[in-house]
Scaffold this active site. Structure first.
Site, short mmCIF file in Angstrom:
data_model
loop_
_atom_site.label_atom_id
_atom_site.label_comp_id
_atom_site.label_asym_id
_atom_site.label_seq_id
_atom_site.Cartn_x
_atom_site.Cartn_y
_atom_site.Cartn_z
CD GLU A 75 82.15 73.18 81.07
OE1 GLU A 75 81.49 72.13 81.18
OE2 GLU A 75 83.38 73.20 80.95
CB ALA A 115 86.76 64.98 74.40
CD GLN A 118 78.31 70.16 80.72
OE1 GLN A 118 78.36 70.44 79.53
NE2 GLN A 118 79.38 70.22 81.50
CB CYS A 129 88.85 52.85 76.56
SG CYS A 129 89.50 51.58 77.66
CB CYS A 149 94.78 51.26 78.03
SG CYS A 149 93.26 51.77 77.19
CE LYS A 169 83.02 68.63 76.59
NZ LYS A 169 84.11 67.90 77.27
CB CYS A 180 91.79 55.26 77.96
SG CYS A 180 91.60 54.28 79.46
N1 LIG Z 1 93.43 61.94 79.10
C1 LIG Z 1 93.46 63.02 78.31
N2 LIG Z 1 93.12 62.91 77.01
C2 LIG Z 1 93.17 63.99 76.20
N3 LIG Z 1 93.52 65.25 76.61
C3 LIG Z 1 93.87 65.41 77.90
C4 LIG Z 1 93.86 64.33 78.81
N4 LIG Z 1 94.24 64.81 80.00
C5 LIG Z 1 94.48 66.13 79.84
N5 LIG Z 1 94.27 66.51 78.58
C6 LIG Z 1 94.45 67.90 78.06
O1 LIG Z 1 93.18 68.46 77.87
C7 LIG Z 1 93.19 69.22 76.68
C8 LIG Z 1 91.78 69.37 76.18
O2 LIG Z 1 91.16 70.33 77.05
P1 LIG Z 1 89.74 70.92 76.77
O3 LIG Z 1 89.65 71.44 75.35
O4 LIG Z 1 89.46 71.89 77.88
O5 LIG Z 1 88.80 69.62 76.88
P2 LIG Z 1 87.26 69.46 77.27
O6 LIG Z 1 86.59 70.80 77.11
O7 LIG Z 1 86.71 68.43 76.33
O8 LIG Z 1 87.24 68.96 78.69
C9 LIG Z 1 94.11 68.46 75.77
O9 LIG Z 1 94.65 69.30 74.78
C10 LIG Z 1 95.18 67.96 76.72
O10 LIG Z 1 96.21 68.93 76.86
C1 LIG Z 2 81.10 63.78 83.91
C2 LIG Z 2 80.52 64.90 84.71
C3 LIG Z 2 81.09 66.16 84.65
N1 LIG Z 2 80.58 67.16 85.40
C4 LIG Z 2 81.22 68.49 85.36
C5 LIG Z 2 82.69 68.47 85.65
C6 LIG Z 2 83.20 69.69 84.92
O1 LIG Z 2 83.04 70.81 85.81
C7 LIG Z 2 82.25 69.80 83.72
C8 LIG Z 2 82.83 69.23 82.45
O2 LIG Z 2 83.85 70.06 81.99
P1 LIG Z 2 84.79 69.70 80.72
O3 LIG Z 2 84.99 71.04 80.07
O4 LIG Z 2 84.06 68.74 79.84
O5 LIG Z 2 86.04 69.14 81.28
O6 LIG Z 2 81.08 69.04 84.06
C9 LIG Z 2 79.45 66.98 86.18
O7 LIG Z 2 78.95 67.93 86.83
N2 LIG Z 2 78.89 65.74 86.24
C10 LIG Z 2 79.38 64.69 85.52
O8 LIG Z 2 78.79 63.57 85.62
#
Ligand SMILES: Nc1ncnc2c1ncn2[C@@H]1O[C@H](COP(=O)(O)OP(=O)(O)O)[C@@H](O)[C@H]1O
Ligand SMILES: Cc1cn([C@H]2C[C@H](O)[C@@H](COP(=O)(O)O)O2)c(=O)[nH]c1=O
Length: 202
Positions: free
Chosen positions: A77, A3, A79, A165, A136, A5, A133
């Site tokens: 992270e 997303a 959580q 979604c 879609c 984050k 998503c």
């Molecule tokens: N389905 C997706 N929707 C949005 N971003 C995605 C998707 N798949 C890969 N990305 C990539 O992930 C990046 C976001 O990474 P990141 O900031 O590490 O997200 P998070 O920490 O929320 O997991 C976006 O800029 C994009 O390049």
């Molecule tokens: C949904 C979900 C995620 N996790 C883990 C998977 C990744 O290592 C992190 C999330 O990282 P991101 O920066 O948000 O991509 O959390 C998990 O352990 N359990 C879950 O249900």
């Protein structure tokens, strides 16, 4: 997941650094996906960090003098940190730090994840981000786990998870649950088959 984050967290702490404020980044040492010494986004942007088992060890590791000089603490992270609430409350209320937290509010079953939702009442502001998503392209509020594992914590990226979604979460869960049930019964069948073979060999 996906997303933005971590991207938002890095942008926020970079903006603080540009203003000349002293910043420290922390992530959970459980997350070893893109290396242990940096906070890294899915598209490769990174900043150095402390990878820790818990937040209470941070000031100890840093030392009291260095901790006092820190203006901003970024946590990724979130959580995975059991002591998130106590750490954030003390750092913000008593130690005068700006605390910026990124984490998942829900797990792959959409249950609350760790203590992330517990710190919402402590926060000045909360931003909920969404991905796209993978099926879609609509806004994705949820994360599907594509594998057989059922424990809450399972480190992974797009190999294990996909953002979806609501519609594709619900339809995807049905398919995944059915697949898990088949694999489970298959395993029971395989186990009894192996046992049968063993018995036949005796
Ligand atoms: N389905 C997706 N929707 C949005 N971003 C995605 C998707 N798949 C890969 N990305 C990539 O992930 C990046 C976001 O990474 P990141 O900031 O590490 O997200 P998070 O920490 O929320 O997991 C976006 O800029 C994009 O390049
Ligand atoms: C949904 C979900 C995620 N996790 C883990 C998977 C990744 O290592 C992190 C999330 O990282 P991101 O920066 O948000 O991509 O959390 C998990 O352990 N359990 C879950 O249900």
């Amino acid at each position: 997941m996906f997303a933005g984050k971590t991207t938002a967290l890095l942008q926020r702490v970079q903006a603080e650094m540009d203003l000349g404020r002293s910043v420290m980044l922390i992530k959970s040492n459980k997350d070893t996906r893109y290396g242990t010494d940096s906070v890294v986004t899915h598209d490769g942007t990174r900043l150095p960090c402390w990878a820790l088992p818990n937040l209470s060890s941070f000031s100890q590791k840093l030392g009291a003098v260095a901790y006092d000089k820190v203006d901003v603490i970024g946590i990724d992270e979130a959580q995975f940190f059991g002591d998130l609430y106590d750490f954030c409350r003390k750092a913000a209320d008593h130690d005068g730090k700006t605390v910026i937290v990124a984490g998942l509010d829900g797990d792959y079953l959409r249950r609350t994840f760790g203590s992330v939702l517990d710190i919402v009442p402590l926060a000045d502001s909360v931003t909920k981000l969404t991905a796209r998503c993978n099926v879609c392209g609509k806004r994705a509020h949820f994360t599907l786990r594509k594998t057989e594992e059922t424990q809450t914590e399972l480190i992974g990226g797009s190999d294990v998870y996909m953002p979806v979604c609501r519609q594709h979460y619900v339809s995807g869960q049905v398919v995944i649950e059915a697949t898990r049930a088949v694999l489970k019964s298959q395993k029971v069948f395989d186990d009894s088959y192996v046992e049968g073979v063993t018995i036949a060999n005796q």
